[in-house]
Design an enzyme around this catalytic site. Structure first.
Site, PDB file in Angstrom:
ATOM      1  N   HIS A   1      -4.311  -0.746   6.053  1.00 36.44           N
ATOM      2  CA  HIS A   1      -3.861   0.073   7.186  1.00 36.44           C
ATOM      3  C   HIS A   1      -4.756  -0.076   8.411  1.00 36.44           C
ATOM      4  CE1 HIS A   1      -6.792   2.657   5.300  1.00 36.44           C
ATOM      5  NE2 HIS A   1      -5.966   3.124   4.395  1.00 36.44           N
TER       6      HIS A   1
ATOM      7  N   HIS B   1       0.879  -1.197   0.000  1.00 39.08           N
ATOM      8  CA  HIS B   1       0.000   0.000   0.000  1.00 39.08           C
ATOM      9  C   HIS B   1       0.903   1.229   0.000  1.00 39.08           C
ATOM     10  CE1 HIS B   1      -3.708   2.293   1.598  1.00 39.08           C
ATOM     11  NE2 HIS B   1      -2.778   3.184   1.278  1.00 39.08           N
TER      12      HIS B   1
ATOM     13  N   HIS C   1     -10.338   0.805   2.048  1.00 35.11           N
ATOM     14  CA  HIS C   1     -10.118   1.816   3.088  1.00 35.11           C
ATOM     15  C   HIS C   1     -11.282   1.681   4.060  1.00 35.11           C
ATOM     16  CE1 HIS C   1      -8.595   5.788   4.626  1.00 35.11           C
ATOM     17  NE2 HIS C   1      -9.748   5.653   5.248  1.00 35.11           N
TER      18      HIS C   1
ATOM     19  N   ALA D   1      -3.677  14.652   5.379  1.00 35.37           N
ATOM     20  CA  ALA D   1      -3.386  13.428   6.130  1.00 35.37           C
ATOM     21  C   ALA D   1      -2.325  12.624   5.397  1.00 35.37           C
ATOM     22  CB  ALA D   1      -4.657  12.593   6.260  1.00 35.37           C
TER      23      ALA D   1
ATOM     24  N   ASN E   1      -5.410   7.186  -5.903  1.00 40.67           N
ATOM     25  CA  ASN E   1      -6.144   8.417  -5.563  1.00 40.67           C
ATOM     26  C   ASN E   1      -5.430   9.667  -6.064  1.00 40.67           C
ATOM     27  OD1 ASN E   1      -4.127   8.046  -3.580  1.00 40.67           O
ATOM     28  ND2 ASN E   1      -5.275   9.153  -2.027  1.00 40.67           N
TER      29      ASN E   1
ATOM     30  N   ASP F   1       1.616   2.678   3.449  1.00 40.05           N
ATOM     31  CA  ASP F   1       0.765   3.860   3.283  1.00 40.05           C
ATOM     32  C   ASP F   1       1.625   5.118   3.317  1.00 40.05           C
ATOM     33  OD1 ASP F   1      -1.484   5.302   2.768  1.00 40.05           O
ATOM     34  OD2 ASP F   1      -2.378   5.070   4.759  1.00 40.05           O
TER      35      ASP F   1
ATOM     36  N   LYS G   1      -9.512  -0.630  -5.615  1.00 39.10           N
ATOM     37  CA  LYS G   1      -9.532   0.029  -4.311  1.00 39.10           C
ATOM     38  C   LYS G   1     -10.900   0.617  -4.015  1.00 39.10           C
ATOM     39  CE  LYS G   1      -7.993   2.295  -0.662  1.00 39.10           C
ATOM     40  NZ  LYS G   1      -6.754   2.608  -0.006  1.00 39.10           N
TER      41      LYS G   1
ATOM     42  N   HIS H   1       1.554   5.369  -1.748  1.00 37.76           N
ATOM     43  CA  HIS H   1       1.160   6.526  -2.563  1.00 37.76           C
ATOM     44  C   HIS H   1       2.407   7.096  -3.231  1.00 37.76           C
ATOM     45  CE1 HIS H   1      -2.922   6.784  -0.837  1.00 37.76           C
ATOM     46  NE2 HIS H   1      -2.323   6.272   0.233  1.00 37.76           N
ATOM     47  N   LEU H   2       2.397   7.081  -4.562  1.00 38.25           N
ATOM     48  CA  LEU H   2       3.546   7.617  -5.311  1.00 38.25           C
ATOM     49  C   LEU H   2       3.241   8.970  -5.933  1.00 38.25           C
ATOM     50  CD1 LEU H   2       4.995   4.463  -7.141  1.00 38.25           C
ATOM     51  CD2 LEU H   2       6.066   5.779  -5.297  1.00 38.25           C
TER      52      LEU H   2
HETATM   53  O1  DOR Z   1      -3.116   9.363   5.663  1.00 43.12           O
HETATM   54  C1  DOR Z   1      -3.534   9.085   4.556  1.00 43.12           C
HETATM   55  N1  DOR Z   1      -3.061   9.667   3.441  1.00 43.12           N
HETATM   56  N2  DOR Z   1      -4.521   8.187   4.469  1.00 43.12           N
HETATM   57  C2  DOR Z   1      -5.125   7.918   3.312  1.00 43.12           C
HETATM   58  O2  DOR Z   1      -6.012   7.103   3.299  1.00 43.12           O
HETATM   59  C3  DOR Z   1      -4.766   8.657   2.092  1.00 43.12           C
HETATM   60  C4  DOR Z   1      -3.404   9.174   2.161  1.00 43.12           C
HETATM   61  C5  DOR Z   1      -3.094  10.185   1.085  1.00 43.12           C
HETATM   62  O3  DOR Z   1      -3.399   9.930  -0.079  1.00 43.12           O
HETATM   63  O4  DOR Z   1      -2.516  11.214   1.408  1.00 43.12           O
HETATM   64 ZN    ZN Z   2      -3.265   5.136   1.653  1.00 48.67          ZN
END
Ligand code: DOR
Ligand code: ZN
Length: 350
Positions: free
Chosen positions: A179, A18, A141, A268, A46, A252, A104, A20-21
């Site tokens: 997560h 999991h 999620h 976040a 996302n 994450d 997702k 995020h790039l």
């Molecule tokens: O803390 C987070 N950041 N939780 C998520 O589910 C998304 C992620 C983000 O894309 O920044």
């Molecule tokens: Zn995430």
């Protein structure tokens, strides 16, 4: 040999289930930090706009490969963002073509860029049934978004109201609870063996909600799902270090620039890509479970996804505390690196 006597540990090259790039300049800035240690990653969809179709996932994968520095190897495993309009046939075709590894599910409004997520879970049932038929996993999620549900209860309520009903209606669907942050989620995974796995992040093994809120607010510890009370962190450490094959690493790691984090309504996400393996080794050593780090980071994930473990290995070496930069500079702006709050003695040998 006791864990404290160990000073070198060679494990199969880990994967991140999991991650995020992002895209563009941020992608270029953060990708080398993951590719330095990890063989593969499940890449979150996302973006703005989200990666919804097989064609969008194929294009995103190309952008990721183009951003990979020469000489580094890394395989992005692509994920389709589920919307109420997602076409089951497009999902199946992307899976059959090796473009998409999973789908997702974001409840609408749950987190960063989740506005196109799902409001009515019955509307996506045909997609879920198709995925069950072809053996394609759903990454979830797991938080409800109802304003009357306290943010610290949103994961537990999601299990009762959404996850369990979906799994009853589509029992052959393989589901990854992503997560997980609560004892409730750990217990649910342990009690429901069939077709269920869970990822655990690096930061949720280290921080509880006091770290975010006590003695001044710490925006760099704010992520979603938000860290819970200490009892839950302890349950996560127990699950991650147990060797139980249903629990595996999904960092994450979620980069946001410092200006985006440090404002009245901050984003976040914790950016853990550079120091995750150092943090994990410290956590597993403290639990007396270094021998299970390889299961958590390198073996359980491939097993759940039906993929081979990586052939290569990495070696972790223990010594004087290693330091990581407080932040990395990207062309999108500076991104603060997760601060474990304790010295890190393990580093990945170059
Ligand atoms: O803390 C987070 N950041 N939780 C998520 O589910 C998304 C992620 C983000 O894309 O920044
Ligand atoms: Zn995430």
């Amino acid at each position: 040999m006791t864990d404290t006597a160990l000073t070198r540990l060679t494990i199969r090259r880990p994967d991140d289930w999991h991650l995020h790039l992002r895209d563009g300049a941020m992608l270029e800035g953060v990708l080398p930090h993951t590719a330095a240690h990890f063989g593969r990653a499940i890449v979150m969809p996302n973006l703005v706009p989200p990666v919804v179709t097989g064609a969008q996932a194929a294009a995103y994968r190309e952008r990721i490969m183009a951003a990979l520095p020469e000489g580094m190897s890394f395989q992005p495993l692509m994920v389709l963002y589920l919307t109420e309009e997602t076409d089951p046939e497009d999902v199946a075709a992307a899976h059959a073509a090796g473009i998409a590894t999973s789908v997702k599910l974001y409840p609408a409004g749950a987190t960063t860029n989740s506005a196109s997520g799902v409001r009515d879970f019955d509307k996506v049932r045909p997609v879920l049934e198709k995925m069950a038929e072809i053996g394609m996993p759903l990454c979830v999620h797991g938080e409800v978004t109802d304003s009357d549900i306290d943010i610290f209860d949103r994961e537990a309520v999601f299990i009762d109201r959404v996850l369990h009903p979906i799994r009853k209606k589509v029992p052959d669907l393989r589901v990854v609870m992503e997560h997980v942050t609560t004892q409730d989620a750990v217990d649910y995974v342990r009690d429901h063996h069939k077709n269920l796995g869970a990822t655990i992040t690096t930061h949720h093994l280290i921080i509880n909600r006091n770290h975010i809120l006590a003695g001044g607010i710490k925006p760099h510890y704010y992520c979603l799902p938000v860290a819970k009370r200490e009892q839950h962190r302890i349950a996560l450490v127990e699950a991650a270090t147990s060797g139980d094959e249903r629990f595996f690493l999904g960092t994450d790691s979620a980069p946001h620039t410092d200006p985006a984090k440090l404002q009245a309504c901050g984003c976040a996400g914790c950016f853990t890509a550079p120091n995750t393996m150092s943090c994990l080794a410290e956590v597993f050593e403290a639990a007396g479970k270094l021998k299970n780090l390889e299961a958590f980071a390198s073996k359980n994930g491939p097993k759940f996804y039906g993929l081979p473990v990586n052939e290569e290995t990495i070696t972790l070496v223990k010594g004087e505390p290693v330091s990581y930069p407080d932040r990395i500079e990207t062309d999108a702006g500076p991104v603060t690196v997760f601060d474990a709050g304790f010295p890190l003695h393990w580093r990945v040998e170059a």
